[in-house]
Design an enzyme around this catalytic site. Structure first.
Site, PDB file in Angstrom:
ATOM      1  CG  LEU A 154     -13.901   0.904  -7.481  1.00  0.00           C
ATOM      2  CD1 LEU A 154     -13.463   0.069  -8.670  1.00  0.00           C
ATOM      3  CD2 LEU A 154     -15.411   0.980  -7.421  1.00  0.00           C
ATOM      4  CB  CYS A 155     -10.969   0.690  -1.109  1.00  0.00           C
ATOM      5  SG  CYS A 155     -10.528   2.430  -1.200  1.00  0.00           S
ATOM      6  N   GLY A 156     -14.595   0.845  -0.385  1.00  0.00           N
ATOM      7  CA  GLY A 156     -15.522   1.139   0.714  1.00  0.00           C
ATOM      8  C   GLY A 156     -15.305   2.525   1.294  1.00  0.00           C
TER       9      GLY A 156
END
Length: 291
Positions: A90-92
């Site tokens: 969930l951090c690109g």
């Protein structure tokens, strides 16, 4: 065509997701400040350690008593890639960029006929690299349950790398991590750990002549293992800051996208509701006229 109930449930679901992404963005923003301060505080020590090694290496080079960790084995056949990524997603594209840099380097070495071994630090790097290089992964380390990254974690990894080198398992070790620049910019970086890459600057070559006690080789034998742990510690801190920055940006984009989706679903809901009301009115009027 979805019913009004389906559209209403979908809007409620997206709103719930939007609350989660907004909360995650705020948490990442709170953690980012501390992580950024820790990463920036570690840089001067790491750079100064490299400068000290450069000074001592210049003296040890003339005497020819530099340790093997600095000079290497004299071969360039087996390479160990220490790939540091995050344990959570969930951090690109943060983890994907580091894995991509390591993957391209591994492919280049394999094309040259070299032997490649991979040490994965972080779950996401392991999950990404095992799809193509599962047989090359010789070690893995996860820090998911660690509340705060400390030097002891980097020292443990550094000691393991040094132990593998002393046992003759590789000739060259390269560290992969992401250097934190800003919230929207994290640069994948490759740094050679073994043999120790020491850049001799003009300041070093023109500095005063020192006498070492004990000799320069003995000092390097003690400093280089510490320097390896220091560089790994800096990489872990840079990764934590980069992860929080990337997560903050990713969650902000997700929140904005959820808002756009809610607006579109609400527009469709209102249109369909208006169409249903109009249809019911037409049926009532047509029935009244038929009577």
């Amino acid at each position: 065509m979805p019913s009004l109930k389906d559209l209403k449930n979908r809007i409620a679901s997206v709103k719930a997701t939007q609350k989660i992404t907004k909360a995650m963005q705020m948490v990442a923003a709170a953690k980012l400040r501390r992580a950024q301060e820790a990463a920036e505080a570690a840089r001067p020590y790491s750079q100064r350690m490299s400068a000290v090694l450069a000074n001592i290496a210049a003296a040890a080079g003339s005497d020819g008593d530099a340790p093997t960790l600095m000079t290497g084995t004299g071969k360039d056949q087996t390479h160990l890639l220490v790939v540091c990524t995050a344990d959570r997603g969930l951090c690109g594209g943060f983890n994907a960029q580091i894995s991509k840099a390591a993957r391209e380097h591994a492919r280049k070495l394999l094309a040259e006929g070299k032997t490649v071994k991979i040490f994965c630090v972080g779950k996401k790097g392991y999950d990404s690299l095992r799809r193509e290089f599962a047989s090359l992964i010789v070690e893995r380390k996860e820090l998911r349950d660690v509340k705060k990254i400390g030097f002891e974690h980097a020292d443990e990894i550094g000691r393991k790398v040094i132990s593998m080198f002393e046992e003759g398992e590789f000739d060259v070790c390269t560290l992969f991590y992401s250097e934190f620049v800003s919230v929207i910019s994290q640069v994948p970086t490759a740094q050679q750990l073994i043999p120790a890459s020491v850049e001799t600057s003009e300041d070093v070559s023109s500095s005063a002549i020192y006498e070492y006690e004990p000799d320069a080789g003995a000092i390097l034998a003690d400093l280089i293992p510490r320097n390896i742990s220091v560089q790994i510690f800096r990489a872990l801190l840079e990764n934590v800051a980069g992860e929080m920055g990337a997560k903050m940006s990713a969650m902000d984009n997700a929140t904005r996208n959820a808002g756009d989706m809610i607006n579109k679903l609400t527009l469709n809901y209102n249109r369909q509701r208006q169409a249903q009301i109009t249809k019911e009115l037409i049926e009532i009027i047509s029935g009244a006229e038929a009577l």
